[in-house]
Design a protein around this motif. Structure first.
Motif, PDB file in Angstrom:
ATOM      1  N   GLY A 188       0.818  -1.210   0.000  1.00  0.00           N
ATOM      2  CA  GLY A 188       0.000   0.000   0.000  1.00  0.00           C
ATOM      3  C   GLY A 188       0.849   1.256   0.000  1.00  0.00           C
ATOM      4  N   LEU A 189       1.954   1.244   0.747  1.00  0.00           N
ATOM      5  CA  LEU A 189       2.855   2.402   0.758  1.00  0.00           C
ATOM      6  C   LEU A 189       3.490   2.612  -0.617  1.00  0.00           C
ATOM      7  CD1 LEU A 189       4.685   1.987   4.205  1.00  0.00           C
ATOM      8  CD2 LEU A 189       2.950   3.671   3.592  1.00  0.00           C
ATOM      9  N   MET A 190       3.831   1.512  -1.301  1.00  0.00           N
ATOM     10  CA  MET A 190       4.417   1.628  -2.633  1.00  0.00           C
ATOM     11  C   MET A 190       3.449   2.321  -3.594  1.00  0.00           C
ATOM     12  SD  MET A 190       7.493   0.245  -2.551  1.00  0.00           S
ATOM     13  CE  MET A 190       7.819  -0.087  -4.273  1.00  0.00           C
ATOM     14  N   LEU A 191       2.191   1.905  -3.573  1.00  0.00           N
ATOM     15  CA  LEU A 191       1.209   2.488  -4.489  1.00  0.00           C
ATOM     16  C   LEU A 191       0.845   3.912  -4.080  1.00  0.00           C
ATOM     17  CD1 LEU A 191      -1.181  -0.564  -5.005  1.00  0.00           C
ATOM     18  CD2 LEU A 191       0.737   0.175  -6.409  1.00  0.00           C
ATOM     19  N   GLN A 192       0.816   4.175  -2.782  1.00  0.00           N
ATOM     20  CA  GLN A 192       0.443   5.502  -2.294  1.00  0.00           C
ATOM     21  C   GLN A 192       1.405   6.572  -2.789  1.00  0.00           C
ATOM     22  OE1 GLN A 192       0.024   5.675   1.960  1.00  0.00           O
ATOM     23  NE2 GLN A 192       0.118   7.908   2.015  1.00  0.00           N
ATOM     24  N   HIS A 193       2.668   6.228  -2.932  1.00  0.00           N
ATOM     25  CA  HIS A 193       3.680   7.209  -3.318  1.00  0.00           C
ATOM     26  C   HIS A 193       4.045   7.114  -4.799  1.00  0.00           C
ATOM     27  CE1 HIS A 193       4.136   7.086   1.078  1.00  0.00           C
ATOM     28  NE2 HIS A 193       4.629   8.289   0.967  1.00  0.00           N
ATOM     29  N   LEU A 194       3.271   6.343  -5.568  1.00  0.00           N
ATOM     30  CA  LEU A 194       3.578   6.213  -6.997  1.00  0.00           C
ATOM     31  C   LEU A 194       3.421   7.553  -7.715  1.00  0.00           C
ATOM     32  CD1 LEU A 194       4.356   4.209  -9.215  1.00  0.00           C
ATOM     33  CD2 LEU A 194       1.921   3.798  -9.600  1.00  0.00           C
ATOM     34  N   SER A 195       2.356   8.284  -7.409  1.00  0.00           N
ATOM     35  CA  SER A 195       2.141   9.592  -8.040  1.00  0.00           C
ATOM     36  C   SER A 195       3.263  10.559  -7.689  1.00  0.00           C
ATOM     37  CB  SER A 195       0.790  10.169  -7.601  1.00  0.00           C
ATOM     38  OG  SER A 195      -0.275   9.323  -7.988  1.00  0.00           O
ATOM     39  N   ASP A 196       3.705  10.527  -6.430  1.00  0.00           N
ATOM     40  CA  ASP A 196       4.806  11.404  -6.025  1.00  0.00           C
ATOM     41  C   ASP A 196       6.070  11.086  -6.814  1.00  0.00           C
ATOM     42  OD1 ASP A 196       3.071  12.453  -4.170  1.00  0.00           O
ATOM     43  OD2 ASP A 196       3.796  11.205  -2.525  1.00  0.00           O
TER      44      ASP A 196
ATOM     45  N   VAL B 231       6.317   9.820  -9.871  1.00  0.00           N
ATOM     46  CA  VAL B 231       6.203  10.310 -11.244  1.00  0.00           C
ATOM     47  C   VAL B 231       6.413  11.819 -11.291  1.00  0.00           C
ATOM     48  CG1 VAL B 231       4.639  10.574 -13.205  1.00  0.00           C
ATOM     49  CG2 VAL B 231       4.700   8.421 -11.952  1.00  0.00           C
ATOM     50  N   ALA B 232       5.823  12.535 -10.315  1.00  0.00           N
ATOM     51  CA  ALA B 232       5.967  13.990 -10.288  1.00  0.00           C
ATOM     52  C   ALA B 232       7.417  14.400 -10.038  1.00  0.00           C
ATOM     53  CB  ALA B 232       5.054  14.575  -9.211  1.00  0.00           C
ATOM     54  N   GLN B 233       8.096  13.707  -9.139  1.00  0.00           N
ATOM     55  CA  GLN B 233       9.479  14.052  -8.824  1.00  0.00           C
ATOM     56  C   GLN B 233      10.431  13.704  -9.965  1.00  0.00           C
ATOM     57  OE1 GLN B 233      10.446  12.158  -5.111  1.00  0.00           O
ATOM     58  NE2 GLN B 233       8.831  13.203  -3.972  1.00  0.00           N
ATOM     59  N   SER B 234      10.111  12.646 -10.706  1.00  0.00           N
ATOM     60  CA  SER B 234      11.004  12.250 -11.792  1.00  0.00           C
ATOM     61  C   SER B 234      10.942  13.228 -12.958  1.00  0.00           C
ATOM     62  CB  SER B 234      10.656  10.838 -12.275  1.00  0.00           C
ATOM     63  OG  SER B 234       9.395  10.831 -12.924  1.00  0.00           O
ATOM     64  N   GLY B 235       9.761  13.802 -13.194  1.00  0.00           N
ATOM     65  CA  GLY B 235       9.613  14.700 -14.331  1.00  0.00           C
ATOM     66  C   GLY B 235       9.712  13.990 -15.664  1.00  0.00           C
ATOM     67  N   ILE B 236       9.597  12.668 -15.677  1.00  0.00           N
ATOM     68  CA  ILE B 236       9.723  11.883 -16.906  1.00  0.00           C
ATOM     69  C   ILE B 236       8.339  11.745 -17.537  1.00  0.00           C
ATOM     70  CG2 ILE B 236      10.434   9.684 -17.906  1.00  0.00           C
ATOM     71  CD1 ILE B 236      12.240   9.269 -15.506  1.00  0.00           C
ATOM     72  N   PRO B 237       8.136  12.160 -18.800  1.00  0.00           N
ATOM     73  CA  PRO B 237       6.841  11.958 -19.462  1.00  0.00           C
ATOM     74  C   PRO B 237       6.530  10.473 -19.589  1.00  0.00           C
ATOM     75  CG  PRO B 237       8.232  13.486 -20.703  1.00  0.00           C
ATOM     76  CD  PRO B 237       9.106  12.853 -19.670  1.00  0.00           C
TER      77      PRO B 237
ATOM     78  N   GLU C  95      15.549   4.903 -13.758  1.00  0.00           N
ATOM     79  CA  GLU C  95      15.386   6.206 -13.117  1.00  0.00           C
ATOM     80  C   GLU C  95      14.043   6.293 -12.408  1.00  0.00           C
ATOM     81  OE1 GLU C  95      15.850  10.062 -11.789  1.00  0.00           O
ATOM     82  OE2 GLU C  95      17.330   8.626 -12.551  1.00  0.00           O
ATOM     83  N   PHE C  96      13.000   5.761 -13.032  1.00  0.00           N
ATOM     84  CA  PHE C  96      11.682   5.762 -12.411  1.00  0.00           C
ATOM     85  C   PHE C  96      11.694   4.948 -11.120  1.00  0.00           C
ATOM     86  CE2 PHE C  96       7.059   4.226 -12.787  1.00  0.00           C
ATOM     87  CZ  PHE C  96       6.605   5.284 -12.014  1.00  0.00           C
ATOM     88  N   ALA C  97      12.356   3.787 -11.134  1.00  0.00           N
ATOM     89  CA  ALA C  97      12.457   2.959  -9.931  1.00  0.00           C
ATOM     90  C   ALA C  97      13.212   3.687  -8.825  1.00  0.00           C
ATOM     91  CB  ALA C  97      13.137   1.634 -10.266  1.00  0.00           C
ATOM     92  N   THR C  98      14.247   4.435  -9.201  1.00  0.00           N
ATOM     93  CA  THR C  98      15.002   5.206  -8.210  1.00  0.00           C
ATOM     94  C   THR C  98      14.121   6.262  -7.561  1.00  0.00           C
ATOM     95  OG1 THR C  98      17.066   4.850  -9.426  1.00  0.00           O
ATOM     96  CG2 THR C  98      17.019   6.674  -7.855  1.00  0.00           C
ATOM     97  N   GLN C  99      13.276   6.922  -8.359  1.00  0.00           N
ATOM     98  CA  GLN C  99      12.373   7.929  -7.820  1.00  0.00           C
ATOM     99  C   GLN C  99      11.337   7.309  -6.888  1.00  0.00           C
ATOM    100  OE1 GLN C  99      12.799  11.108  -8.028  1.00  0.00           O
ATOM    101  NE2 GLN C  99      14.522  10.972  -9.454  1.00  0.00           N
TER     102      GLN C  99
ATOM    103  N   ASN D 217      13.117   6.672  -3.612  1.00  0.00           N
ATOM    104  CA  ASN D 217      13.319   7.908  -2.851  1.00  0.00           C
ATOM    105  C   ASN D 217      12.020   8.409  -2.230  1.00  0.00           C
ATOM    106  OD1 ASN D 217      16.004   7.859  -3.610  1.00  0.00           O
ATOM    107  ND2 ASN D 217      15.726   9.234  -5.341  1.00  0.00           N
ATOM    108  N   ALA D 218      10.900   8.207  -2.944  1.00  0.00           N
ATOM    109  CA  ALA D 218       9.613   8.691  -2.436  1.00  0.00           C
ATOM    110  C   ALA D 218       9.074   7.822  -1.302  1.00  0.00           C
ATOM    111  CB  ALA D 218       8.600   8.751  -3.579  1.00  0.00           C
ATOM    112  N   VAL D 219       9.295   6.500  -1.391  1.00  0.00           N
ATOM    113  CA  VAL D 219       8.721   5.577  -0.407  1.00  0.00           C
ATOM    114  C   VAL D 219       9.668   5.328   0.765  1.00  0.00           C
ATOM    115  CG1 VAL D 219       7.642   3.304  -0.132  1.00  0.00           C
ATOM    116  CG2 VAL D 219       7.499   4.486  -2.314  1.00  0.00           C
ATOM    117  N   GLY D 220      10.980   5.529   0.567  1.00  0.00           N
ATOM    118  CA  GLY D 220      11.966   5.227   1.596  1.00  0.00           C
ATOM    119  C   GLY D 220      11.665   5.805   2.968  1.00  0.00           C
TER     120      GLY D 220
END
Length: 347
Positions: free
Chosen positions: A164-172, A174-180, A190-194, A197-200
């Motif tokens: 649940g924590l993984m999915l909760q921060h998925l939007s964050d 994507v926003a932090q990565s800035g990748i279309p 890079e997406f996995a790294t973001q 960083n968001a869920v850590g």
């Protein structure tokens, strides 16, 4: 002998834990009616941690190693119990062991499409899934926040919370990565790294460390994928709209032929299919002319020029009359076929 057996049963000289199976995160050493011998040994193996808890309060924590239990190695417990430095008596304390090894191949994924904001498409709904691994990094916090005083705590019991924590921060992420979205497939690392960083920080609040995250797939729902395919097709032809309209026309004709053939049987059905086909041809010709206008004005003018042909409505009326005459037996099949061919040549 009976007295020695009683004393041996009551006082614990060695405290250790051997994991009986995978998936155990925390285990409480059985202490009922037992006391720890002062000077006893504590064995903590690699990928383990141990924690002494006195009356519900966390005391001393130990990493891998062999320890002699006394006031020097148990300073926090000594303070909680107000022991003198020369204290030598057996004592009681709860002891918890924790598995600190990596919990690998944990799965995460979106059971339903998740709405995200994309700088190319605006709001989109995507599906994604992958793996992640984590471990217990802070036994004190994990015991206070998660496992508590339970005798046994397993991976299965916390799995749903972590996914649940993984999915909760998925939007964050994507926003932090800035990748279309169109570039996510080519930048999954890079997406996995973001995501990590968001869920850590949320994992850290539970005494856990998120070690790694992998993204195996990112996709759109079927209806959005069709729109994306059209956009990709337009991108492939670039500014040559003539070629794109030709492609669209070629794709439409087989579908129309199939649907026209299912529109009805007999002469009336054939006439309806023919009239609708002619009308569709005019529409497609108009679209084709518009598409060609940007690339070749001369070709567009030729495609748009009117032809000397009778109106479609007149041909439809004649076909219906011929059909009635054939149905009444006035015209033979050969006569009807010949007249029909003559009319079709005029189109």
């Amino acid at each position: 002998m009976a007295l020695m057996g009683f004393l041996k049963k009551q006082f614990i000289d060695v405290i250790e834990w051997t994991e009986p199976r995978d998936g155990i995160l925390a285990w409480r050493y059985p202490m009922q009616d037992h006391e720890i011998q002062n000077g006893g040994k504590l064995t903590v193996r690699e990928s383990q941690a141990a924690l002494f808890v006195n009356e519900g309060k966390a005391a001393d924590a130990f990493g891998p190693g062999l320890y002699t239990l006394n006031t020097n190695t148990l300073p926090l417990l000594t303070n909680l119990k107000n022991w003198d430095k020369l204290f030598q008596s057996p004592f009681k304390s709860d002891v918890y062991f924790f598995s600190t090894r990596l919990q690998v191949d944990q799965r995460w994924g979106t059971p339903q499409p998740v709405t995200l904001r994309d700088k190319d498409f605006g709001a989109i709904r995507v599906r994604a899934f992958g793996n992640y691994s984590w471990r217990v990094a802070d036994p004190v916090k994990f015991q206070q926040q998660i496992s508590g005083t339970r005798e046994l705590y397993s991976v299965e019991e916390i799995d749903g919370q972590l996914r649940g924590l993984m999915l909760q921060h998925l939007s964050d992420a994507v926003a932090q990565s800035g990748i279309p979205f169109l570039d996510l497939a080519a930048n999954q690392i890079e997406f996995a790294t973001q995501i990590r960083n968001a869920v850590g920080p949320a994992f850290a609040n539970l005494g856990l460390a998120l070690d790694s995250v992998t993204v195996q797939n990112v996709s759109l729902p079927d209806e959005l994928q069709k729109i994306l395919d059209q956009k990709i097709g337009m991108g492939m032809v670039g500014q040559d709209m003539g070629k794109f309209m030709q492609y669209q026309t070629a794709q439409s004709i087989p579908k129309f032929a199939e649907s026209a053939g299912e529109g009805g049987g007999g002469i009336a059905g054939s006439a309806m299919g023919l009239g609708a086909g002619v009308a569709l041809g005019q529409v497609l010709a108009g679209n084709l002319a518009q598409g060609l206008s940007g690339a070749n004005p001369a070709a567009a003018a030729a495609a748009a020029a009117p032809h000397d042909a009778p109106p479609v409505q007149d041909i439809m009326a004649l076909l219906e009359k011929l059909g009635d005459l054939k149905a009444k037996g006035i015209l033979t099949d050969e006569e009807f076929a010949a007249k029909k061919a003559e009319l079709l040549k005029k189109l």
